[in-house]
Motif scaffolding. Sequence first.
Motif, PDB file in Angstrom:
ATOM      1  N   ALA A 196      -9.731  -3.658 -10.125  1.00 63.42           N
ATOM      2  CA  ALA A 196     -10.821  -2.384  -9.469  1.00 63.42           C
ATOM      3  C   ALA A 196     -11.644  -3.321  -8.331  1.00 63.42           C
ATOM      4  CB  ALA A 196     -11.555  -1.790 -10.305  1.00 63.42           C
ATOM      5  N   LEU A 197     -12.064  -2.444  -7.444  1.00 62.35           N
ATOM      6  CA  LEU A 197     -12.943  -3.016  -6.621  1.00 62.35           C
ATOM      7  C   LEU A 197     -14.126  -3.713  -7.135  1.00 62.35           C
ATOM      8  CD1 LEU A 197     -12.972  -0.424  -3.585  1.00 62.35           C
ATOM      9  CD2 LEU A 197     -11.794  -2.601  -3.475  1.00 62.35           C
ATOM     10  N   CYS A 198     -14.550  -4.643  -6.733  1.00 58.41           N
ATOM     11  CA  CYS A 198     -15.816  -5.606  -7.536  1.00 58.41           C
ATOM     12  C   CYS A 198     -16.762  -5.965  -6.348  1.00 58.41           C
ATOM     13  CB  CYS A 198     -15.297  -6.563  -8.427  1.00 58.41           C
ATOM     14  SG  CYS A 198     -16.599  -7.391  -9.267  1.00 58.41           S
ATOM     15  N   GLY A 199     -17.892  -5.797  -6.615  1.00 53.14           N
ATOM     16  CA  GLY A 199     -18.796  -6.392  -5.538  1.00 53.14           C
ATOM     17  C   GLY A 199     -19.305  -7.766  -6.036  1.00 53.14           C
ATOM     18  N   PRO A 200     -20.372  -8.374  -5.015  1.00 52.91           N
ATOM     19  CA  PRO A 200     -20.579  -9.622  -5.189  1.00 52.91           C
ATOM     20  C   PRO A 200     -21.233 -10.047  -6.755  1.00 52.91           C
ATOM     21  CG  PRO A 200     -22.199  -8.650  -3.916  1.00 52.91           C
ATOM     22  CD  PRO A 200     -20.841  -7.946  -4.166  1.00 52.91           C
ATOM     23  N   SER A 201     -21.268 -11.259  -7.175  1.00 50.26           N
ATOM     24  CA  SER A 201     -21.936 -11.631  -8.533  1.00 50.26           C
ATOM     25  C   SER A 201     -23.286 -11.310  -8.467  1.00 50.26           C
ATOM     26  CB  SER A 201     -21.512 -12.861  -8.796  1.00 50.26           C
ATOM     27  OG  SER A 201     -22.341 -13.484 -10.046  1.00 50.26           O
ATOM     28  N   ARG A 202     -23.809 -11.119  -9.456  1.00 52.29           N
ATOM     29  CA  ARG A 202     -25.484 -11.130  -9.905  1.00 52.29           C
ATOM     30  C   ARG A 202     -25.874 -12.464  -9.579  1.00 52.29           C
ATOM     31  NH1 ARG A 202     -24.116  -6.284 -12.095  1.00 52.29           N
ATOM     32  NH2 ARG A 202     -25.923  -4.617 -12.267  1.00 52.29           N
ATOM     33  N   VAL A 203     -27.151 -12.675  -9.810  1.00 53.13           N
ATOM     34  CA  VAL A 203     -27.624 -14.094  -9.592  1.00 53.13           C
ATOM     35  C   VAL A 203     -26.865 -15.059 -10.410  1.00 53.13           C
ATOM     36  CG1 VAL A 203     -29.642 -15.735  -9.850  1.00 53.13           C
ATOM     37  CG2 VAL A 203     -30.032 -13.319  -9.251  1.00 53.13           C
ATOM     38  N   ARG A 204     -26.467 -16.213  -9.821  1.00 55.97           N
ATOM     39  CA  ARG A 204     -25.692 -17.387 -10.684  1.00 55.97           C
ATOM     40  C   ARG A 204     -26.311 -18.458 -10.072  1.00 55.97           C
ATOM     41  NH1 ARG A 204     -22.985 -16.468 -14.873  1.00 55.97           N
ATOM     42  NH2 ARG A 204     -21.258 -17.994 -14.272  1.00 55.97           N
ATOM     43  N   LEU A 205     -25.862 -19.524 -11.082  1.00 57.50           N
ATOM     44  CA  LEU A 205     -26.687 -21.023 -10.560  1.00 57.50           C
ATOM     45  C   LEU A 205     -25.355 -21.557  -9.845  1.00 57.50           C
ATOM     46  CD1 LEU A 205     -27.866 -22.204 -14.061  1.00 57.50           C
ATOM     47  CD2 LEU A 205     -29.080 -21.198 -12.337  1.00 57.50           C
ATOM     48  N   PRO A 206     -25.954 -22.620  -9.049  1.00 51.68           N
ATOM     49  CA  PRO A 206     -24.868 -23.305  -8.408  1.00 51.68           C
ATOM     50  C   PRO A 206     -24.141 -24.052  -9.145  1.00 51.68           C
ATOM     51  CG  PRO A 206     -27.215 -23.826  -7.881  1.00 51.68           C
ATOM     52  CD  PRO A 206     -27.215 -22.799  -8.348  1.00 51.68           C
ATOM     53  N   ARG A 207     -22.973 -24.498  -8.873  1.00 51.69           N
ATOM     54  CA  ARG A 207     -22.032 -25.302  -9.882  1.00 51.69           C
ATOM     55  C   ARG A 207     -22.639 -26.496 -10.212  1.00 51.69           C
ATOM     56  NH1 ARG A 207     -18.801 -22.505  -6.003  1.00 51.69           N
ATOM     57  NH2 ARG A 207     -16.810 -21.630  -7.145  1.00 51.69           N
ATOM     58  N   ILE A 208     -23.549 -27.250  -9.455  1.00 53.49           N
ATOM     59  CA  ILE A 208     -24.176 -28.404 -10.122  1.00 53.49           C
ATOM     60  C   ILE A 208     -25.027 -28.153 -11.100  1.00 53.49           C
ATOM     61  CG2 ILE A 208     -26.171 -28.474  -8.444  1.00 53.49           C
ATOM     62  CD1 ILE A 208     -24.325 -31.628  -9.457  1.00 53.49           C
ATOM     63  N   LEU A 209     -25.501 -26.987 -11.294  1.00 53.10           N
ATOM     64  CA  LEU A 209     -26.445 -26.620 -12.489  1.00 53.10           C
ATOM     65  C   LEU A 209     -25.870 -25.846 -13.576  1.00 53.10           C
ATOM     66  CD1 LEU A 209     -29.351 -25.677 -10.238  1.00 53.10           C
ATOM     67  CD2 LEU A 209     -29.695 -27.056 -12.095  1.00 53.10           C
ATOM     68  N   ALA A 210     -24.550 -25.283 -13.305  1.00 55.51           N
ATOM     69  CA  ALA A 210     -23.825 -24.397 -14.263  1.00 55.51           C
ATOM     70  C   ALA A 210     -22.841 -25.426 -15.173  1.00 55.51           C
ATOM     71  CB  ALA A 210     -23.082 -23.456 -13.481  1.00 55.51           C
ATOM     72  N   CYS A 211     -23.569 -26.384 -15.736  1.00 52.08           N
ATOM     73  CA  CYS A 211     -22.939 -27.505 -16.757  1.00 52.08           C
ATOM     74  C   CYS A 211     -23.651 -27.026 -18.031  1.00 52.08           C
ATOM     75  CB  CYS A 211     -22.894 -28.703 -16.221  1.00 52.08           C
ATOM     76  SG  CYS A 211     -24.719 -29.296 -15.855  1.00 52.08           S
ATOM     77  N   SER A 212     -22.647 -27.308 -19.110  1.00 50.47           N
ATOM     78  CA  SER A 212     -23.294 -27.028 -20.403  1.00 50.47           C
ATOM     79  C   SER A 212     -23.623 -28.405 -21.063  1.00 50.47           C
ATOM     80  CB  SER A 212     -22.480 -26.142 -21.270  1.00 50.47           C
ATOM     81  OG  SER A 212     -21.156 -26.962 -21.453  1.00 50.47           O
ATOM     82  N   THR A 213     -23.572 -29.517 -20.405  1.00 53.63           N
ATOM     83  CA  THR A 213     -23.937 -30.792 -21.013  1.00 53.63           C
ATOM     84  C   THR A 213     -25.393 -31.080 -21.569  1.00 53.63           C
ATOM     85  OG1 THR A 213     -24.071 -33.238 -20.826  1.00 53.63           O
ATOM     86  CG2 THR A 213     -24.538 -32.053 -18.620  1.00 53.63           C
ATOM     87  N   SER A 214     -25.554 -31.384 -22.662  1.00 50.99           N
ATOM     88  CA  SER A 214     -26.957 -31.650 -23.478  1.00 50.99           C
ATOM     89  C   SER A 214     -27.731 -32.844 -22.973  1.00 50.99           C
ATOM     90  CB  SER A 214     -27.001 -31.369 -24.944  1.00 50.99           C
ATOM     91  OG  SER A 214     -26.361 -32.383 -25.384  1.00 50.99           O
ATOM     92  N   GLY A 215     -27.001 -33.576 -21.968  1.00 52.84           N
ATOM     93  CA  GLY A 215     -27.667 -34.699 -21.763  1.00 52.84           C
ATOM     94  C   GLY A 215     -28.277 -34.704 -20.316  1.00 52.84           C
ATOM     95  N   GLN A 216     -28.992 -35.766 -20.089  1.00 57.67           N
ATOM     96  CA  GLN A 216     -29.464 -35.590 -18.498  1.00 57.67           C
ATOM     97  C   GLN A 216     -28.317 -36.209 -17.613  1.00 57.67           C
ATOM     98  OE1 GLN A 216     -32.159 -35.000 -17.331  1.00 57.67           O
ATOM     99  NE2 GLN A 216     -33.508 -34.788 -19.082  1.00 57.67           N
ATOM    100  N   ARG A 217     -28.337 -35.910 -16.421  1.00 57.27           N
ATOM    101  CA  ARG A 217     -27.278 -36.448 -15.319  1.00 57.27           C
ATOM    102  C   ARG A 217     -27.531 -37.771 -15.314  1.00 57.27           C
ATOM    103  NH1 ARG A 217     -24.348 -33.746 -12.065  1.00 57.27           N
ATOM    104  NH2 ARG A 217     -24.643 -35.044 -10.520  1.00 57.27           N
ATOM    105  N   SER A 218     -26.094 -38.437 -15.061  1.00 58.50           N
ATOM    106  CA  SER A 218     -26.426 -39.915 -14.986  1.00 58.50           C
ATOM    107  C   SER A 218     -26.459 -40.375 -13.458  1.00 58.50           C
ATOM    108  CB  SER A 218     -24.839 -40.401 -15.390  1.00 58.50           C
ATOM    109  OG  SER A 218     -23.906 -39.965 -14.655  1.00 58.50           O
ATOM    110  N   LYS A 219     -26.207 -39.451 -12.331  1.00 61.92           N
ATOM    111  CA  LYS A 219     -26.523 -40.187 -11.233  1.00 61.92           C
ATOM    112  C   LYS A 219     -27.288 -39.066 -10.240  1.00 61.92           C
ATOM    113  CE  LYS A 219     -22.537 -37.335  -9.426  1.00 61.92           C
ATOM    114  NZ  LYS A 219     -21.447 -37.395  -8.576  1.00 61.92           N
TER     115      LYS A 219
END
Length: 608
Positions: free
Chosen positions: A347-370
């Motif tokens: 069915a027709l679908c509108g834009p997503s609600r608020v989403r995090l950019p891909r760089i933030l949408a990760c589920s790692t529990s550690g800090q980024r290494s770079k």
Amino acid sequence: MYTYDTPYEAVQGAVRRGCTWCGELNRLIKMLGYPPGETTVTVFVGLDDVDNHSWTPRQSQLEVRVVINGKGITNLYHIYTVADDPAAVHFSAREQITDLCTPESFALARECIDNCVKFHADCQSPDLFTLLPDRVIDCSDPSNPRLILTHGTQPGLYITLSYVWGIDQPLKLTTSNIEEIVGHGIPISSLPRTIRDAIFVTHSLKYRYLWVDALCIIQDSDADKLKQICQMSRIYRESYLTIIAASAATSREGFLRQTRLQRNPSARVPFHNNNPRDPTGSRVGIVSLLNTHEAYSPHGKSGLPVEPIDSRAWTLQEQVLPSRTLIYDSETLKYNCQTEAVSIGQALCGPSRVRLPRILACSTSGQRSKELSPQEKWEARVAWLEIVASFTLRWHSHEGDKLPALAGVAEQFSRVTGDSYLAGLWKKSLVPDLLWRAVREKELDPKSSRPARYRAPSWSWASVNWGVYYDNATFMVNASKYKQMEVVDCWVSLAAVEAPFGEVTDGSLRIKAAVLREPFVREKAGRWELMVLNEDGKHSQIGNVHFDDIGPRTSGIVFVFLQWDEDWNGEGLVLEELSNGRFRRVGMVDAYQARWIYDLEAVVIEIV
């Protein structure tokens, strides 16, 4: 592009006979401002497949342009049809599925989820070794759900629920009933409809475990509440899927068996199939046209239906943190992930609600290494400002919930960016972060602009009850063009050290900045202007003042300028001096061609 001419009288006659296509043409003609009369209408019609939004699959659109005497108007329409129509082989979009409690609906939802897990490279793959939250509901038997104590040591996949309480829960986990519930199960008849629906959906999708705050957090234990709230970011971020009960205003309403109606299309028109190889053997079908301006905003102006869940503060992080969400809204069932936003059944679908950019949408529990790239920093900055603007317009039941309700999102930003959090602001971008503007609501009592008890320092947006927004997102990519005052020191005292992104009990900001004392501010047409006295004795405007309160002040205030660009356009805060020599924020100011800033004395002041 197909073009034809028709007399306006013919359009009117067809409208009277019930032609919806001509009815839509007539609407466009009236928008051009032409009264009925003997005039010729030229109609241009074009068909195109467009990628309407990065979250939306490609769908066919019809471009219609109406021209009268050289003056024209253009409109776009989505095209959709039913699955068994001869036109269906040419157009992918379908009517909405409105019965969401059928095996077919659950199968379509599961298809979306499985497709994401198997094929979406940009979506976070589920971790089979993810630890379950401390407590989860076993939905193996939906008529007799059981509360399982995992103590945070048992791995497994689990679903989370995002919903609006609305009213107090008839059954919730407490210190007095936890032993009974764990030992004998959860009495299904005592649960509100929304939680019962979530249990049934979890089971119907063939998953076992469900996390619901009312039953998985001990509601009368401050210690357990603090512990679970501190884990909220992980709980939603690492869930396999989040069910969003978007259309239910309270937990008693439920979301699965609500009455949902088909959209009324702008027009229905015949579609002539010229393909002789069409297996249907039919040459004429029917397609529906839906005005793109009306497609996703039946109730609001944001491009999406305004759902009850969109007004609650706690649910924002429950929407943006999960990798996959299944959204039961007032129209149909939708699936959102990092790759797409779709309605089940195409069915027709509108834009997503608020989403995090891909760089933030990760589920790692550690800090980024770079270190983040400049583009990634820009995306994170824009995302945070959008989240703050959306979050601060939502309501929360308790005044002290403002910072805790966003703590999960703040934790994720801190994890990825490595930045330090200061009661809603960030250390690396502290100066532009201070320059928020209040969205004042005139119908509210000015006394209600700030909470009755301390919630945050006055320089934090968390200190006001209004919504706020920012105008300086470009700072992160144009930082070199700005000159800034000096931050001497900034700190906050946490209500609990275990919750570094939660409640604060105190805070202070010490800056060395140019101070304009006794500024001349005047009101004009409901706006406040910063004025300067010229050599000819006349006043001229040199800036705008934006007070945080409805009842602004014109005396006893000072301006401190925080940053200005190479063209001498500056921004700063409006402060009110307290009895102890410290200051508190009461607004912000922007000034233009403010070369006189260098003539001001730079002094160290403390804002609390």
